[in-house]
Design a protein around this motif. Structure first.
Motif, PDB file in Angstrom:
ATOM      1  N   ASN A  43     -22.735  22.578 -53.683  1.00 55.48           N
ATOM      2  CA  ASN A  43     -23.752  23.305 -54.447  1.00 55.48           C
ATOM      3  C   ASN A  43     -23.835  24.773 -54.050  1.00 55.48           C
ATOM      4  N   GLY A  44     -22.704  25.382 -53.788  1.00 49.55           N
ATOM      5  CA  GLY A  44     -22.654  26.807 -53.480  1.00 49.55           C
ATOM      6  C   GLY A  44     -22.824  27.156 -52.021  1.00 49.55           C
ATOM      7  N   GLN A  45     -23.228  26.199 -51.193  1.00 49.49           N
ATOM      8  CA  GLN A  45     -23.373  26.461 -49.756  1.00 49.49           C
ATOM      9  C   GLN A  45     -21.987  26.599 -49.130  1.00 49.49           C
ATOM     10  N   ASP A  46     -21.870  27.458 -48.119  1.00 51.80           N
ATOM     11  CA  ASP A  46     -20.608  27.588 -47.416  1.00 51.80           C
ATOM     12  C   ASP A  46     -20.163  26.212 -46.916  1.00 51.80           C
ATOM     13  N   TYR A  47     -18.937  25.856 -47.184  1.00 47.36           N
ATOM     14  CA  TYR A  47     -18.420  24.523 -46.849  1.00 47.36           C
ATOM     15  C   TYR A  47     -18.575  24.198 -45.373  1.00 47.36           C
ATOM     16  N   TRP A  48     -18.192  25.127 -44.511  1.00 52.29           N
ATOM     17  CA  TRP A  48     -18.211  24.841 -43.076  1.00 52.29           C
ATOM     18  C   TRP A  48     -19.639  24.727 -42.561  1.00 52.29           C
ATOM     19  N   ASP A  49     -20.552  25.542 -43.074  1.00 48.20           N
ATOM     20  CA  ASP A  49     -21.957  25.397 -42.684  1.00 48.20           C
ATOM     21  C   ASP A  49     -22.492  24.046 -43.142  1.00 48.20           C
ATOM     22  N   TYR A  50     -22.117  23.651 -44.344  1.00 47.33           N
ATOM     23  CA  TYR A  50     -22.512  22.364 -44.913  1.00 47.33           C
ATOM     24  C   TYR A  50     -22.013  21.214 -44.028  1.00 47.33           C
ATOM     25  N   LEU A  51     -20.757  21.287 -43.649  1.00 47.63           N
ATOM     26  CA  LEU A  51     -20.153  20.252 -42.825  1.00 47.63           C
ATOM     27  C   LEU A  51     -20.764  20.235 -41.422  1.00 47.63           C
ATOM     28  N   LEU A  52     -20.971  21.404 -40.836  1.00 46.34           N
ATOM     29  CA  LEU A  52     -21.509  21.472 -39.477  1.00 46.34           C
ATOM     30  C   LEU A  52     -22.923  20.913 -39.383  1.00 46.34           C
ATOM     31  N   ASN A  53     -23.702  21.064 -40.424  1.00 47.88           N
ATOM     32  CA  ASN A  53     -25.051  20.488 -40.414  1.00 47.88           C
ATOM     33  C   ASN A  53     -25.002  18.995 -40.136  1.00 47.88           C
ATOM     34  N   ASP A  54     -24.052  18.318 -40.723  1.00 49.41           N
ATOM     35  CA  ASP A  54     -23.919  16.872 -40.506  1.00 49.41           C
ATOM     36  C   ASP A  54     -23.214  16.554 -39.190  1.00 49.41           C
ATOM     37  N   LEU A  55     -22.171  17.291 -38.865  1.00 44.59           N
ATOM     38  CA  LEU A  55     -21.431  17.004 -37.632  1.00 44.59           C
ATOM     39  C   LEU A  55     -22.294  17.176 -36.391  1.00 44.59           C
ATOM     40  N   LYS A  56     -23.184  18.139 -36.399  1.00 42.97           N
ATOM     41  CA  LYS A  56     -24.034  18.386 -35.238  1.00 42.97           C
ATOM     42  C   LYS A  56     -25.020  17.244 -34.993  1.00 42.97           C
ATOM     43  N   LYS A  57     -25.244  16.418 -35.983  1.00 42.03           N
ATOM     44  CA  LYS A  57     -26.153  15.274 -35.839  1.00 42.03           C
ATOM     45  C   LYS A  57     -25.496  14.095 -35.125  1.00 42.03           C
ATOM     46  N   LEU A  58     -24.185  14.129 -35.016  1.00 45.37           N
ATOM     47  CA  LEU A  58     -23.451  13.021 -34.421  1.00 45.37           C
ATOM     48  C   LEU A  58     -23.346  13.185 -32.909  1.00 45.37           C
ATOM     49  N   ASP A  59     -23.574  12.118 -32.193  1.00 46.37           N
ATOM     50  CA  ASP A  59     -23.463  12.137 -30.745  1.00 46.37           C
ATOM     51  C   ASP A  59     -22.252  11.290 -30.340  1.00 46.37           C
ATOM     52  N   ILE A  60     -21.082  11.754 -30.738  1.00 50.29           N
ATOM     53  CA  ILE A  60     -19.834  11.052 -30.453  1.00 50.29           C
ATOM     54  C   ILE A  60     -18.769  12.069 -30.074  1.00 50.29           C
ATOM     55  N   LYS A  61     -17.728  11.595 -29.422  1.00 51.96           N
ATOM     56  CA  LYS A  61     -16.578  12.451 -29.145  1.00 51.96           C
ATOM     57  C   LYS A  61     -15.809  12.632 -30.444  1.00 51.96           C
ATOM     58  N   GLY A 100      -8.895  28.067 -39.941  1.00 50.16           N
ATOM     59  CA  GLY A 100      -9.980  28.890 -39.405  1.00 50.16           C
ATOM     60  C   GLY A 100     -11.289  28.132 -39.303  1.00 50.16           C
ATOM     61  N   GLY A 101     -11.635  27.417 -40.336  1.00 49.64           N
ATOM     62  CA  GLY A 101     -12.860  26.623 -40.336  1.00 49.64           C
ATOM     63  C   GLY A 101     -12.803  25.461 -39.366  1.00 49.64           C
ATOM     64  N   THR A 102     -11.635  24.868 -39.230  1.00 53.39           N
ATOM     65  CA  THR A 102     -11.479  23.758 -38.294  1.00 53.39           C
ATOM     66  C   THR A 102     -11.710  24.225 -36.870  1.00 53.39           C
ATOM     67  N   LYS A 103     -11.171  25.384 -36.531  1.00 51.74           N
ATOM     68  CA  LYS A 103     -11.390  25.947 -35.192  1.00 51.74           C
ATOM     69  C   LYS A 103     -12.875  26.237 -34.971  1.00 51.74           C
ATOM     70  N   LYS A 104     -13.519  26.810 -35.970  1.00 50.00           N
ATOM     71  CA  LYS A 104     -14.952  27.121 -35.886  1.00 50.00           C
ATOM     72  C   LYS A 104     -15.769  25.837 -35.696  1.00 50.00           C
ATOM     73  N   ALA A 105     -15.466  24.809 -36.473  1.00 53.03           N
ATOM     74  CA  ALA A 105     -16.206  23.554 -36.404  1.00 53.03           C
ATOM     75  C   ALA A 105     -15.979  22.860 -35.068  1.00 53.03           C
ATOM     76  N   ALA A 106     -14.745  22.826 -34.593  1.00 51.11           N
ATOM     77  CA  ALA A 106     -14.446  22.167 -33.323  1.00 51.11           C
ATOM     78  C   ALA A 106     -15.216  22.819 -32.179  1.00 51.11           C
ATOM     79  N   LYS A 107     -15.252  24.120 -32.194  1.00 50.72           N
ATOM     80  CA  LYS A 107     -15.980  24.847 -31.143  1.00 50.72           C
ATOM     81  C   LYS A 107     -17.487  24.577 -31.243  1.00 50.72           C
ATOM     82  N   ALA A 108     -18.012  24.555 -32.448  1.00 48.01           N
ATOM     83  CA  ALA A 108     -19.458  24.380 -32.660  1.00 48.01           C
ATOM     84  C   ALA A 108     -19.963  23.013 -32.208  1.00 48.01           C
TER      85      ALA A 108
END
Length: 87
Positions: free
Chosen positions: A12-30, A44-52
């Motif tokens: 819905n127009g939100q930046d894809y990586w920000d959208y994905l990170l919102n959900d990934l940050k909720k997970l408490d797993i390796k 580029g986004g994969t590196k950003k997400a992995a670090k975050a």
């Protein structure tokens, strides 16, 4: 390659990586992210997400966007090694 147009269709127009990170940050797993080092769309986004999310990042050398097909054996070895260690 700029894939931003394709991402915004699903978010819905939100930046894809920000959208994905919102959900990934909720997970408490390796987590393990595997990408081709020549992926012009997601690297580029994969590196950003992995670090975050403090995930492991593995890069497959001389590989593009579809590493599960281009370098299936390497991808599978990395994935299975990670899964065995996490079990």
């Amino acid at each position: 390659m700029d894939c931003k147009y394709h991402y915004t269709i699903f978010t819905n127009g939100q930046d894809y990586w920000d959208y994905l990170l919102n959900d990934l940050k909720k997970l408490d797993i390796k987590m393990l992210f595997i990408s081709g080092d020549e992926d012009g769309c997601f690297l580029g986004g994969t590196k950003k997400a992995a670090k975050a999310v403090d995930a492991k990042l593995k890069l497959i050398q001389h590989c593009g966007h579809v590493c599960t097909i281009e370098k299936a054996d390497e991808f599978n070895q990395m994935a299975f090694k990670f899964l065995r260690a996490a079990a």
